[in-house]
Motif scaffolding. Structure first.
Motif, PDB file in Angstrom:
ATOM      1  N   ASP A  70     -14.028 -13.826 -50.928  1.00 28.06           N
ATOM      2  CA  ASP A  70     -15.055 -12.976 -51.521  1.00 28.06           C
ATOM      3  C   ASP A  70     -14.545 -12.196 -52.729  1.00 28.06           C
ATOM      4  OD1 ASP A  70     -17.049 -13.593 -49.548  1.00 28.06           O
ATOM      5  OD2 ASP A  70     -16.004 -12.248 -48.153  1.00 28.06           O
ATOM      6  N   VAL A  71     -13.247 -12.259 -53.001  1.00 21.53           N
ATOM      7  CA  VAL A  71     -12.675 -11.506 -54.118  1.00 21.53           C
ATOM      8  C   VAL A  71     -13.109 -12.136 -55.439  1.00 21.53           C
ATOM      9  CG1 VAL A  71     -10.521 -10.856 -55.281  1.00 21.53           C
ATOM     10  CG2 VAL A  71     -10.701 -10.703 -52.788  1.00 21.53           C
ATOM     11  N   LEU A  72     -13.468 -11.275 -56.386  1.00 20.47           N
ATOM     12  CA  LEU A  72     -13.763 -11.698 -57.756  1.00 20.47           C
ATOM     13  C   LEU A  72     -12.572 -11.315 -58.628  1.00 20.47           C
ATOM     14  CD1 LEU A  72     -17.479 -10.497 -57.973  1.00 20.47           C
ATOM     15  CD2 LEU A  72     -16.698 -12.873 -57.942  1.00 20.47           C
ATOM     16  N   GLY A  73     -11.897 -12.316 -59.167  1.00 20.56           N
ATOM     17  CA  GLY A  73     -10.677 -12.032 -59.912  1.00 20.56           C
ATOM     18  C   GLY A  73      -9.499 -11.929 -58.968  1.00 20.56           C
ATOM     19  N   GLU A  74      -8.712 -10.855 -59.100  1.00 18.99           N
ATOM     20  CA  GLU A  74      -7.517 -10.662 -58.289  1.00 18.99           C
ATOM     21  C   GLU A  74      -7.592  -9.331 -57.545  1.00 18.99           C
ATOM     22  OE1 GLU A  74      -3.770 -11.411 -60.409  1.00 18.99           O
ATOM     23  OE2 GLU A  74      -5.006 -12.005 -62.121  1.00 18.99           O
ATOM     24  N   PRO A  75      -6.983  -9.247 -56.376  1.00 23.28           N
ATOM     25  CA  PRO A  75      -6.919  -7.959 -55.676  1.00 23.28           C
ATOM     26  C   PRO A  75      -6.256  -6.894 -56.548  1.00 23.28           C
ATOM     27  CG  PRO A  75      -6.294  -9.725 -54.190  1.00 23.28           C
ATOM     28  CD  PRO A  75      -6.396 -10.344 -55.562  1.00 23.28           C
ATOM     29  N   ASP A  76      -6.796  -5.696 -56.482  1.00 31.71           N
ATOM     30  CA  ASP A  76      -6.305  -4.532 -57.229  1.00 31.71           C
ATOM     31  C   ASP A  76      -6.525  -4.644 -58.732  1.00 31.71           C
ATOM     32  OD1 ASP A  76      -5.529  -3.219 -54.950  1.00 31.71           O
ATOM     33  OD2 ASP A  76      -3.409  -3.740 -55.115  1.00 31.71           O
ATOM     34  N   ARG A  77      -7.218  -5.683 -59.178  1.00 29.27           N
ATOM     35  CA  ARG A  77      -7.525  -5.837 -60.610  1.00 29.27           C
ATOM     36  C   ARG A  77      -9.032  -5.758 -60.867  1.00 29.27           C
ATOM     37  NH1 ARG A  77      -3.280  -8.357 -63.466  1.00 29.27           N
ATOM     38  NH2 ARG A  77      -1.301  -7.707 -62.505  1.00 29.27           N
ATOM     39  N   GLY A  78      -9.748  -5.186 -59.949  1.00 31.24           N
ATOM     40  CA  GLY A  78     -11.200  -5.162 -60.069  1.00 31.24           C
ATOM     41  C   GLY A  78     -11.730  -4.264 -61.167  1.00 31.24           C
ATOM     42  N   PHE A  79     -10.951  -3.251 -61.531  1.00 36.22           N
ATOM     43  CA  PHE A  79     -11.428  -2.362 -62.588  1.00 36.22           C
ATOM     44  C   PHE A  79     -11.553  -3.119 -63.904  1.00 36.22           C
ATOM     45  CE2 PHE A  79     -11.269   1.459 -65.342  1.00 36.22           C
ATOM     46  CZ  PHE A  79     -12.255   2.192 -64.709  1.00 36.22           C
ATOM     47  N   ARG A  80     -10.691  -4.108 -64.106  1.00 33.58           N
ATOM     48  CA  ARG A  80     -10.820  -4.952 -65.308  1.00 33.58           C
ATOM     49  C   ARG A  80     -12.119  -5.748 -65.276  1.00 33.58           C
ATOM     50  NH1 ARG A  80      -4.816  -7.710 -66.186  1.00 33.58           N
ATOM     51  NH2 ARG A  80      -3.615  -5.759 -66.412  1.00 33.58           N
ATOM     52  N   VAL A  81     -12.498  -6.191 -64.090  1.00 34.44           N
ATOM     53  CA  VAL A  81     -13.767  -6.919 -63.950  1.00 34.44           C
ATOM     54  C   VAL A  81     -14.923  -6.006 -64.327  1.00 34.44           C
ATOM     55  CG1 VAL A  81     -15.289  -8.097 -62.325  1.00 34.44           C
ATOM     56  CG2 VAL A  81     -12.809  -8.395 -62.143  1.00 34.44           C
ATOM     57  N   ALA A  82     -14.882  -4.782 -63.839  1.00 36.44           N
ATOM     58  CA  ALA A  82     -15.954  -3.828 -64.134  1.00 36.44           C
ATOM     59  C   ALA A  82     -16.021  -3.510 -65.620  1.00 36.44           C
ATOM     60  CB  ALA A  82     -15.754  -2.549 -63.329  1.00 36.44           C
ATOM     61  N   MET A  83     -14.895  -3.176 -66.220  1.00 41.19           N
ATOM     62  CA  MET A  83     -14.889  -2.774 -67.622  1.00 41.19           C
ATOM     63  C   MET A  83     -15.212  -3.952 -68.546  1.00 41.19           C
ATOM     64  SD  MET A  83     -14.506   0.440 -67.582  1.00 41.19           S
ATOM     65  CE  MET A  83     -15.343   0.422 -65.979  1.00 41.19           C
ATOM     66  N   GLY A  84     -14.763  -5.150 -68.183  1.00 46.11           N
ATOM     67  CA  GLY A  84     -15.112  -6.317 -68.977  1.00 46.11           C
ATOM     68  C   GLY A  84     -16.607  -6.575 -68.974  1.00 46.11           C
ATOM     69  N   THR A  85     -17.226  -6.379 -67.823  1.00 43.58           N
ATOM     70  CA  THR A  85     -18.673  -6.539 -67.722  1.00 43.58           C
ATOM     71  C   THR A  85     -19.389  -5.486 -68.557  1.00 43.58           C
ATOM     72  OG1 THR A  85     -18.443  -7.441 -65.488  1.00 43.58           O
ATOM     73  CG2 THR A  85     -20.613  -6.638 -66.113  1.00 43.58           C
ATOM     74  N   LEU A  86     -18.932  -4.250 -68.472  1.00 41.68           N
ATOM     75  CA  LEU A  86     -19.577  -3.165 -69.217  1.00 41.68           C
ATOM     76  C   LEU A  86     -19.374  -3.321 -70.724  1.00 41.68           C
ATOM     77  CD1 LEU A  86     -18.784  -0.133 -66.899  1.00 41.68           C
ATOM     78  CD2 LEU A  86     -20.923  -1.400 -67.104  1.00 41.68           C
ATOM     79  N   ASN A  87     -18.230  -3.850 -71.153  1.00 37.66           N
ATOM     80  CA  ASN A  87     -18.021  -4.076 -72.586  1.00 37.66           C
ATOM     81  C   ASN A  87     -19.021  -5.073 -73.140  1.00 37.66           C
ATOM     82  OD1 ASN A  87     -15.901  -2.281 -72.970  1.00 37.66           O
ATOM     83  ND2 ASN A  87     -14.321  -3.811 -72.539  1.00 37.66           N
ATOM     84  N   LEU A  88     -19.446  -6.032 -72.305  1.00 37.96           N
ATOM     85  CA  LEU A  88     -20.472  -6.981 -72.727  1.00 37.96           C
ATOM     86  C   LEU A  88     -21.854  -6.349 -72.700  1.00 37.96           C
ATOM     87  CD1 LEU A  88     -21.734  -9.759 -73.352  1.00 37.96           C
ATOM     88  CD2 LEU A  88     -21.521 -10.300 -70.916  1.00 37.96           C
ATOM     89  N   PHE A  89     -22.149  -5.613 -71.640  1.00 36.38           N
ATOM     90  CA  PHE A  89     -23.527  -5.144 -71.463  1.00 36.38           C
ATOM     91  C   PHE A  89     -23.833  -3.832 -72.171  1.00 36.38           C
ATOM     92  CE2 PHE A  89     -23.706  -8.542 -68.511  1.00 36.38           C
ATOM     93  CZ  PHE A  89     -25.041  -8.904 -68.494  1.00 36.38           C
TER      94      PHE A  89
ATOM     95  N   ALA B 187     -21.501  -4.640 -82.919  1.00 34.91           N
ATOM     96  CA  ALA B 187     -20.716  -4.613 -81.681  1.00 34.91           C
ATOM     97  C   ALA B 187     -20.800  -5.946 -80.953  1.00 34.91           C
ATOM     98  CB  ALA B 187     -21.201  -3.480 -80.778  1.00 34.91           C
ATOM     99  N   ALA B 188     -21.991  -6.532 -80.916  1.00 35.09           N
ATOM    100  CA  ALA B 188     -22.156  -7.825 -80.245  1.00 35.09           C
ATOM    101  C   ALA B 188     -21.370  -8.915 -80.961  1.00 35.09           C
ATOM    102  CB  ALA B 188     -23.634  -8.188 -80.177  1.00 35.09           C
ATOM    103  N   THR B 189     -21.397  -8.890 -82.290  1.00 34.32           N
ATOM    104  CA  THR B 189     -20.636  -9.868 -83.065  1.00 34.32           C
ATOM    105  C   THR B 189     -19.135  -9.706 -82.811  1.00 34.32           C
ATOM    106  OG1 THR B 189     -22.335  -9.920 -84.792  1.00 34.32           O
ATOM    107  CG2 THR B 189     -20.146 -10.715 -85.393  1.00 34.32           C
ATOM    108  N   ALA B 190     -18.671  -8.469 -82.740  1.00 37.93           N
ATOM    109  CA  ALA B 190     -17.254  -8.223 -82.447  1.00 37.93           C
ATOM    110  C   ALA B 190     -16.879  -8.782 -81.083  1.00 37.93           C
ATOM    111  CB  ALA B 190     -16.971  -6.717 -82.503  1.00 37.93           C
ATOM    112  N   TYR B 191     -17.762  -8.611 -80.093  1.00 41.05           N
ATOM    113  CA  TYR B 191     -17.491  -9.152 -78.761  1.00 41.05           C
ATOM    114  C   TYR B 191     -17.386 -10.673 -78.816  1.00 41.05           C
ATOM    115  CZ  TYR B 191     -17.835 -10.026 -73.747  1.00 41.05           C
ATOM    116  OH  TYR B 191     -17.584 -10.457 -72.462  1.00 41.05           O
ATOM    117  N   ASP B 192     -18.331 -11.324 -79.484  1.00 36.54           N
ATOM    118  CA  ASP B 192     -18.333 -12.783 -79.549  1.00 36.54           C
ATOM    119  C   ASP B 192     -17.118 -13.319 -80.311  1.00 36.54           C
ATOM    120  OD1 ASP B 192     -20.648 -13.025 -78.061  1.00 36.54           O
ATOM    121  OD2 ASP B 192     -21.971 -13.106 -79.808  1.00 36.54           O
TER     122      ASP B 192
END
Length: 391
Positions: free
Chosen positions: A228-247, A307-312
């Motif tokens: 059920d882990v997304l990514g790696e254990p103890d690295r979930g904050f990167r998952v959260a921040m990566g998602t927020l940087n996109l959205f 900002a969107a262009t920079a992300y892409d």
């Protein structure tokens, strides 16, 4: 791609999206019950192929979708955005099995996703979350429903609470962020994909100003495994921040769409409304106010596109640009909608008026996915980090 202009195909697509929102999505949205997931609306977004584009398009196209849908149907825009927010961690960090199980259902609109980060004591300070993922190597929990249990013995049990979660408690699965290592701040957080039918997971809807569903979730020793882990254990904050940087830039696009709708309504009203021997637009104070509304809306739009262009383009300054885009666009939309209400007068505050609707919708984006104050902190942190790096 220039960040300041659209090519003809993009312009035509945005016009098509606005038409679809008005003609196909608005009628379905109007039949929904405020505060609850409108599953027919989500399904219609799937039939139109818009949900699938969440996984095949970049940040720029996501912003165009959100801005265009928001212009004509904020409910459709929000339903699409919440599907993307909840499912993006699965798309970006999930295993093949996780992606194959959930993403096709999200894309067709038959499964509702949710992003469960905030807690009663950890909203803006996301690294302070306290939902505990406690070790359960023995795999206890026999006697639970086989359909609800995870595949294989539980490795952790989730215990705690999440709050202010969009689509809760009606989502089919949640991207949940839990603390796997105590007292480790952002370094001890793990992201989990948690189906809604897991034993011990319950939720309650919250009566909020915004019409879309928001609720709290209670975790009472909810079993999760390594699968059920997304990514790696103890690295979930990167998952959260990566998602927020996109959205975050696309939250800005949502705001720009609302601001443009308010501006266009104001242009029509002030051109037609008789006042003081002429039209409202003939009054210099009114004309200057409308000009200011247009100026700020366009500036916000350009910031969002940049900002969107920079992300892409995988630019190094995405966090700062994303924060700037969300901050400027959401604060601008609040100003524009409020100004539009003022120029319309009391009629704009009647239930059912476009501006009454926008006035309620426009407030929340200044808080969720990082309040305006948090965005200013991110911007300053990125500026000083760049300076210290000598760039």
């Amino acid at each position: 791609m220039p960040a300041f202009s659209l090519d003809p195909s993009q312009t035509a697509w945005c016009a098509e999206l606005r038409d679809l929102a008005a003609e196909r999505l608005r009628p379905v949205a109007d039949k929904g019950e405020p505060g609850h997931v409108n599953r027919p609306l989500v399904a219609e977004l799937g039939r139109l192929g818009l949900l699938e584009r969440l996984f095949t398009s970049g940040a720029f196209d996501l912003c165009l979708m959100r801005e265009s849908l928001a212009y004509a149907c904020t409910e459709a825009e929000t339903a699409l955005a919440l599907q993307g927010l909840g499912a993006h961690p699965v798309h970006a960090h999930g295993t093949r099995a996780q992606r194959e199980r959930w993403l096709p259902r999200v894309a067709e609109g038959s499964a509702v996703a949710a992003f469960a980060l905030s807690e009663p004591g950890a909203g803006s300070d996301a690294a302070a979350l306290e939902l505990r993922a406690e070790g359960d190597a023995a795999g206890e929990g026999e006697g639970e429903s086989p359909a609800a249990e995870p595949d294989g013995p539980a490795r952790w049990r989730l215990t705690g609470e999440k709050c202010w979660i969009s689509n809760a408690p009606e989502a089919d699965f949640y991207t949940v962020f839990a603390r796997t290592t105590p007292d480790a701040g952002a370094r001890g957080v793990t992201a989990f994909l948690v189906p809604a039918d897991r034993p011990g997971l319950t939720g309650t809807g919250l009566d909020m100003l915004s019409p879309h569903p928001i609720g709290s979730l209670a975790f009472d020793a909810v079993p999760v495994t390594a699968d059920d882990v997304l990514g790696e254990p103890d690295r979930g904050f990167r998952v959260a921040m990566g998602t927020l940087n996109l959205f975050r830039p696309s939250v800005g696009a949502f705001a720009v769409g609302m601001a443009q709708a308010a501006l266009d309504a104001t242009l029509a009203h002030t051109a037609e409304r008789d006042a003081f021997g002429g039209k409202l637009r003939d009054l210099q104070t009114v004309a200057h106010q409308v000009a200011e509304m247009a100026l700020r809306t366009e500036a916000a739009r350009l910031m969002v596109y940049a900002a969107a262009t920079a992300y892409d383009e995988k630019a190094p300054d995405v966090p700062g640009r994303a924060a700037m885009a969300k901050l400027l666009a959401t604060e601008t939309a609040q100003y524009v909608v409020d100004s539009a209400v003022q120029l319309h007068g009391a009629r704009a505050l009647r239930h059912g008026h476009l501006l009454e609707h926008l006035y309620r919708e426009v407030r929340a984006p200044r808080i969720y996915e990082g309040a305006s104050e948090v965005q200013r902190g991110i911007i300053a942190k990125e500026l000083y980090a760049t300076k210290e790096a000598g760039q």
